[in-house]
Design a protein around this motif. Structure first.
Motif, PDB file in Angstrom:
ATOM      1  N   GLU A  41       0.831  -1.201   0.000  1.00  0.00           N
ATOM      2  CA  GLU A  41       0.000   0.000   0.000  1.00  0.00           C
ATOM      3  C   GLU A  41       0.867   1.253   0.000  1.00  0.00           C
ATOM      4  O   GLU A  41       0.568   2.233  -0.692  1.00  0.00           O
ATOM      5  CB  GLU A  41      -0.907   0.011   1.228  1.00  0.00           C
ATOM      6  CG  GLU A  41      -2.003  -1.040   1.216  1.00  0.00           C
ATOM      7  CD  GLU A  41      -2.877  -0.998   2.464  1.00  0.00           C
ATOM      8  OE1 GLU A  41      -3.815  -1.788   2.547  1.00  0.00           O
ATOM      9  OE2 GLU A  41      -2.600  -0.153   3.347  1.00  0.00           O
ATOM     10  N   ARG A  44       2.368   1.994  -3.386  1.00  0.00           N
ATOM     11  CA  ARG A  44       1.359   2.578  -4.287  1.00  0.00           C
ATOM     12  C   ARG A  44       1.082   4.035  -3.910  1.00  0.00           C
ATOM     13  O   ARG A  44       0.912   4.893  -4.795  1.00  0.00           O
ATOM     14  CB  ARG A  44       0.060   1.763  -4.229  1.00  0.00           C
ATOM     15  CG  ARG A  44       0.152   0.393  -4.873  1.00  0.00           C
ATOM     16  CD  ARG A  44      -1.229  -0.205  -5.099  1.00  0.00           C
ATOM     17  NE  ARG A  44      -1.952  -0.422  -3.861  1.00  0.00           N
ATOM     18  CZ  ARG A  44      -1.868  -1.539  -3.134  1.00  0.00           C
ATOM     19  NH1 ARG A  44      -1.091  -2.537  -3.533  1.00  0.00           N
ATOM     20  NH2 ARG A  44      -2.573  -1.668  -2.030  1.00  0.00           N
ATOM     21  N   TYR A  45       1.048   4.317  -2.624  1.00  0.00           N
ATOM     22  CA  TYR A  45       0.825   5.696  -2.176  1.00  0.00           C
ATOM     23  C   TYR A  45       1.984   6.585  -2.615  1.00  0.00           C
ATOM     24  O   TYR A  45       1.778   7.733  -3.036  1.00  0.00           O
ATOM     25  CB  TYR A  45       0.666   5.728  -0.665  1.00  0.00           C
ATOM     26  CG  TYR A  45       0.423   7.105  -0.102  1.00  0.00           C
ATOM     27  CD1 TYR A  45      -0.626   7.892  -0.556  1.00  0.00           C
ATOM     28  CD2 TYR A  45       1.243   7.625   0.906  1.00  0.00           C
ATOM     29  CE1 TYR A  45      -0.847   9.166  -0.040  1.00  0.00           C
ATOM     30  CE2 TYR A  45       1.020   8.888   1.431  1.00  0.00           C
ATOM     31  CZ  TYR A  45      -0.020   9.651   0.952  1.00  0.00           C
ATOM     32  OH  TYR A  45      -0.249  10.902   1.460  1.00  0.00           O
ATOM     33  N   THR A  48       1.483   7.537  -6.076  1.00  0.00           N
ATOM     34  CA  THR A  48       0.438   8.561  -6.169  1.00  0.00           C
ATOM     35  C   THR A  48       1.000   9.940  -5.834  1.00  0.00           C
ATOM     36  O   THR A  48       0.695  10.934  -6.503  1.00  0.00           O
ATOM     37  CB  THR A  48      -0.721   8.231  -5.216  1.00  0.00           C
ATOM     38  OG1 THR A  48      -1.299   6.977  -5.587  1.00  0.00           O
ATOM     39  CG2 THR A  48      -1.793   9.315  -5.262  1.00  0.00           C
ATOM     40  N   PHE A 118      -8.885  -4.459  -1.661  1.00  0.00           N
ATOM     41  CA  PHE A 118      -9.141  -3.018  -1.697  1.00  0.00           C
ATOM     42  C   PHE A 118      -8.084  -2.254  -2.498  1.00  0.00           C
ATOM     43  O   PHE A 118      -8.226  -1.046  -2.700  1.00  0.00           O
ATOM     44  CB  PHE A 118      -9.240  -2.460  -0.281  1.00  0.00           C
ATOM     45  CG  PHE A 118     -10.654  -2.425   0.264  1.00  0.00           C
ATOM     46  CD1 PHE A 118     -11.536  -3.443  -0.034  1.00  0.00           C
ATOM     47  CD2 PHE A 118     -11.078  -1.396   1.076  1.00  0.00           C
ATOM     48  CE1 PHE A 118     -12.836  -3.432   0.458  1.00  0.00           C
ATOM     49  CE2 PHE A 118     -12.375  -1.361   1.582  1.00  0.00           C
ATOM     50  CZ  PHE A 118     -13.255  -2.376   1.268  1.00  0.00           C
ATOM     51  N   ASP A 120      -7.859  -2.642  -5.463  1.00  0.00           N
ATOM     52  CA  ASP A 120      -8.666  -2.343  -6.638  1.00  0.00           C
ATOM     53  C   ASP A 120      -9.713  -1.314  -6.222  1.00  0.00           C
ATOM     54  O   ASP A 120     -10.602  -1.612  -5.411  1.00  0.00           O
ATOM     55  CB  ASP A 120      -9.336  -3.629  -7.127  1.00  0.00           C
ATOM     56  CG  ASP A 120     -10.135  -3.432  -8.420  1.00  0.00           C
ATOM     57  OD1 ASP A 120     -10.823  -2.395  -8.544  1.00  0.00           O
ATOM     58  OD2 ASP A 120     -10.091  -4.323  -9.279  1.00  0.00           O
ATOM     59  N   ASP A 121      -9.616  -0.108  -6.766  1.00  0.00           N
ATOM     60  CA  ASP A 121     -10.537   0.970  -6.375  1.00  0.00           C
ATOM     61  C   ASP A 121     -11.994   0.598  -6.632  1.00  0.00           C
ATOM     62  O   ASP A 121     -12.889   1.002  -5.872  1.00  0.00           O
ATOM     63  CB  ASP A 121     -10.195   2.255  -7.140  1.00  0.00           C
ATOM     64  CG  ASP A 121      -8.869   2.848  -6.696  1.00  0.00           C
ATOM     65  OD1 ASP A 121      -8.413   2.513  -5.584  1.00  0.00           O
ATOM     66  OD2 ASP A 121      -8.290   3.643  -7.468  1.00  0.00           O
ATOM     67  N   GLU A 124     -13.141  -1.622  -3.800  1.00  0.00           N
ATOM     68  CA  GLU A 124     -13.275  -0.823  -2.582  1.00  0.00           C
ATOM     69  C   GLU A 124     -14.579  -0.024  -2.596  1.00  0.00           C
ATOM     70  O   GLU A 124     -15.345  -0.046  -1.622  1.00  0.00           O
ATOM     71  CB  GLU A 124     -12.086   0.120  -2.433  1.00  0.00           C
ATOM     72  CG  GLU A 124     -12.180   1.016  -1.210  1.00  0.00           C
ATOM     73  CD  GLU A 124     -10.972   1.928  -1.061  1.00  0.00           C
ATOM     74  OE1 GLU A 124     -10.942   2.693  -0.089  1.00  0.00           O
ATOM     75  OE2 GLU A 124     -10.068   1.882  -1.918  1.00  0.00           O
ATOM     76  N   GLU A 125     -14.852   0.679  -3.668  1.00  0.00           N
ATOM     77  CA  GLU A 125     -16.045   1.510  -3.729  1.00  0.00           C
ATOM     78  C   GLU A 125     -17.306   0.665  -3.678  1.00  0.00           C
ATOM     79  O   GLU A 125     -18.302   1.034  -3.041  1.00  0.00           O
ATOM     80  CB  GLU A 125     -16.013   2.362  -5.003  1.00  0.00           C
ATOM     81  CG  GLU A 125     -17.001   3.521  -4.999  1.00  0.00           C
ATOM     82  CD  GLU A 125     -16.774   4.500  -3.862  1.00  0.00           C
ATOM     83  OE1 GLU A 125     -17.763   5.126  -3.403  1.00  0.00           O
ATOM     84  OE2 GLU A 125     -15.611   4.647  -3.420  1.00  0.00           O
ATOM     85  N   TRP A 203     -15.373   4.151   5.530  1.00  0.00           N
ATOM     86  CA  TRP A 203     -14.362   3.183   5.114  1.00  0.00           C
ATOM     87  C   TRP A 203     -14.281   2.009   6.093  1.00  0.00           C
ATOM     88  O   TRP A 203     -14.266   0.845   5.674  1.00  0.00           O
ATOM     89  CB  TRP A 203     -12.984   3.851   5.003  1.00  0.00           C
ATOM     90  CG  TRP A 203     -11.986   2.963   4.316  1.00  0.00           C
ATOM     91  CD1 TRP A 203     -11.685   2.952   2.983  1.00  0.00           C
ATOM     92  CD2 TRP A 203     -11.177   1.943   4.923  1.00  0.00           C
ATOM     93  NE1 TRP A 203     -10.742   1.986   2.723  1.00  0.00           N
ATOM     94  CE2 TRP A 203     -10.416   1.356   3.885  1.00  0.00           C
ATOM     95  CE3 TRP A 203     -11.028   1.474   6.220  1.00  0.00           C
ATOM     96  CZ2 TRP A 203      -9.514   0.318   4.120  1.00  0.00           C
ATOM     97  CZ3 TRP A 203     -10.128   0.421   6.462  1.00  0.00           C
ATOM     98  CH2 TRP A 203      -9.377  -0.141   5.419  1.00  0.00           C
TER      99      TRP A 203
END
Length: 267
Positions: A41, A44-45, A48, A118, A120-121, A124-125, A203
């Motif tokens: 995570e 990936r952040y 971003t 999660f 995968d956006d 998650e949504e 969340w």
């Protein structure tokens, strides 16, 4: 405080014998796997941050910095040390016993699988929407709410998020070499607390509703009961303290790395 002194006295008498209790707990909780997921995570952040704040200019050098910041040894040590800071050996043994059961291992498997899902956006949504649509009459959502309350997951996560954001901005200013106005930044973050709490609640409830869906009611109740036990409460305190300290340091380091990169781009 009395508990801390009791544990300290035990360590003074049997310094070697006490430590395996916490190593056993770390293994039972599959802490190495948790750290791997959190590192993924984090990477990936970092990507971003490169895209959104550095316009992709960070490149391989910034990626290498992010990888060092999310060093597995650093992360594992912070969480492992928090266990021995907050649990006495009897509590550690009780927590180990719970997470060594079939139910305990199932809970960990579901949590880790959901965390990976999660990434995968879209998933998650979908999961967050599903929890919102379930409604208060849903029995499982009620159990999730009881688990969240037992561990104070909303309040603790909100505090942690604000603290991490504050440390990021401190690091960003230091990296750029600009004057900091800590009071103004903190005031801004606190002003947005209600929004942060709403996002956090959505969340947390969505994640746990998704993660715990395969559990039967008895397994979910066992999870809640453990959370309410002295060992569960001590473990919860330990994990939040460990994560707060770890992500405070990580957030500052990330902010500082971004600040240096921004400063270098201006030269």
């Amino acid at each position: 405080m009395r508990r801390v002194w009791a544990v300290l006295c035990l360590w003074l008498v049997t310094p070697v014998a006490a430590e395996p209790a916490y190593d056993d707990l770390a293994r039972a909780m599959r802490l190495t796997e948790v750290v791997e997921i959190l590192r993924e995570e984090g990477l990936r952040y970092g990507a971003t941050l490169d895209t959104e704040l550095l316009e992709g200019a960070g490149g391989a050098f910034f990626a290498a910095q992010v990888a060092r910041i999310y060093a597995p040894d650093r992360m594992h040590a912070a969480l492992r040390d928090a266990l021995s800071d907050h649990l006495n050996p009897e509590q550690a043994a009780a927590a180990t016993a719970f997470f060594s059961t079939a139910t305990g291992q199932t809970i960990l498997t579901l949590e880790n699988s959901a965390r990976r899902a999660f990434a995968d956006d879209g998933i998650e949504e979908m999961a967050l929407d599903r929890a919102e649509e379930a409604g208060e009459s849903d029995p499982r959502l009620g159990q999730v709410a009881a688990y969240v309350a037992a561990n104070d997951l909303i309040g603790q996560n909100v505090t942690g998020a604000i603290s991490a954001d504050f440390q990021f901005y401190r690091g960003l200013s230091d990296g750029q070499g600009t004057a900091r106005d800590d009071g103004a930044v903190l005031a801004s973050l606190l002003e947005a607390r209600d929004e942060t709490e709403a996002e956090t609640r959505r969340w947390v409830m969505g994640f746990l509703y998704f993660a715990y869906a395969p559990l039967d009611d008895a397994q979910m109740q066992a999870n809640i009961d453990f959370s309410l036990s002295p060992a569960g409460q001590a473990l919860n305190t330990a994990l939040f303290d460990g994560f707060d300290r770890l992500y405070g340091a990580i957030s500052y380091d990330l902010g500082r790395a971004v600040g240096f990169a921004l400063k270098a781009s201006d030269i």
